[in-house]
Write a protein that holds these residues in place. Structure first.
Motif, mmCIF file in Angstrom:
data_model
loop_
_atom_site.group_PDB
_atom_site.id
_atom_site.type_symbol
_atom_site.label_atom_id
_atom_site.label_comp_id
_atom_site.label_asym_id
_atom_site.label_seq_id
_atom_site.Cartn_x
_atom_site.Cartn_y
_atom_site.Cartn_z
ATOM 1 N N SER A 17 32.383 38.314 26.625
ATOM 2 C CA SER A 17 32.004 38.965 27.884
ATOM 3 C C SER A 17 31.736 37.952 28.996
ATOM 4 N N GLN A 18 31.473 36.700 28.612
ATOM 5 C CA GLN A 18 31.219 35.636 29.573
ATOM 6 C C GLN A 18 32.473 34.803 29.852
ATOM 7 N N GLY A 19 33.607 35.263 29.366
ATOM 8 C CA GLY A 19 34.882 34.624 29.676
ATOM 9 C C GLY A 19 35.308 33.521 28.717
ATOM 10 N N PHE A 20 34.702 33.464 27.539
ATOM 11 C CA PHE A 20 35.077 32.458 26.542
ATOM 12 C C PHE A 20 35.973 33.081 25.477
ATOM 13 N N TRP A 21 36.857 32.281 24.936
ATOM 14 C CA TRP A 21 37.497 32.625 23.674
ATOM 15 C C TRP A 21 36.492 32.197 22.619
ATOM 16 N N VAL A 22 36.263 33.035 21.652
ATOM 17 C CA VAL A 22 35.326 32.695 20.579
ATOM 18 C C VAL A 22 36.084 32.808 19.267
ATOM 19 N N LEU A 23 36.229 31.680 18.598
ATOM 20 C CA LEU A 23 36.984 31.625 17.351
ATOM 21 C C LEU A 23 36.037 31.422 16.184
ATOM 22 N N ARG A 43 35.453 24.271 29.138
ATOM 23 C CA ARG A 43 34.398 23.834 28.217
ATOM 24 C C ARG A 43 34.804 24.098 26.767
ATOM 25 N N ILE A 44 34.164 23.361 25.879
ATOM 26 C CA ILE A 44 34.281 23.583 24.446
ATOM 27 C C ILE A 44 32.878 23.441 23.865
ATOM 28 N N GLY A 89 24.092 28.424 29.435
ATOM 29 C CA GLY A 89 23.904 27.037 29.850
ATOM 30 C C GLY A 89 25.181 26.226 29.927
ATOM 31 N N ILE A 90 26.205 26.608 29.159
ATOM 32 C CA ILE A 90 27.457 25.840 29.194
ATOM 33 C C ILE A 90 28.467 26.436 30.174
ATOM 34 N N LYS A 91 28.214 27.662 30.598
ATOM 35 C CA LYS A 91 29.122 28.313 31.559
ATOM 36 C C LYS A 91 28.863 27.745 32.952
ATOM 37 N N PRO A 92 29.929 27.383 33.671
ATOM 38 C CA PRO A 92 29.730 26.862 35.034
ATOM 39 C C PRO A 92 29.026 27.890 35.917
ATOM 40 N N LYS A 93 28.254 27.393 36.821
ATOM 41 C CA LYS A 93 27.513 28.269 37.743
ATOM 42 C C LYS A 93 28.421 28.860 38.789
#
Length: 93
Positions: A17-23, A43-44, A89-93
């Motif tokens: 939902s925050q725009g990451f691929w989650v594997l 980011r990774i 915290g890892i997602k860009p602002k």
């Protein structure tokens, strides 16, 4: 579903939902490797998921440290709130 599985599923949903691929790494050739890999926004990051009140093994702590030594965010969590805070915290602002 196990308590750990429920937390992991919630983390996957939130990360997406925050725009990451989650594997999910269910079978890995390296023992102690974290459960989840997040990719997105340039980011990774890695997350080791534990049951509430449980901690990673010594080997899992070692793998998290090894990943962090490469300036890659890596944590363990036993609840969704800690995971959300990490992802935010890892997602860009």
């Amino acid at each position: 579903m196990t308590p750990e599985g429920k937390i992991q599923t919630s983390i996957v949903r939130y990360g997406k939902s925050q725009g990451f691929w989650v594997l999910r790494f269910e079978v890995m050739s390296m023992a102690g490797f974290p459960d989840l890999l997040l990719l997105g926004h340039g980011r990774i990051a890695f997350i080791e998921v534990k049951r509430p009140g449980k901690k990673p093994t010594k080997l899992q702590f070692k793998r998290l440290d090894q990943i962090s030594e490469h300036d890659i965010p890596a944590i363990w969590c036993d609840n969704i709130n800690d995971a959300k805070e990490f992802i935010d915290g890892i997602k860009p602002k």
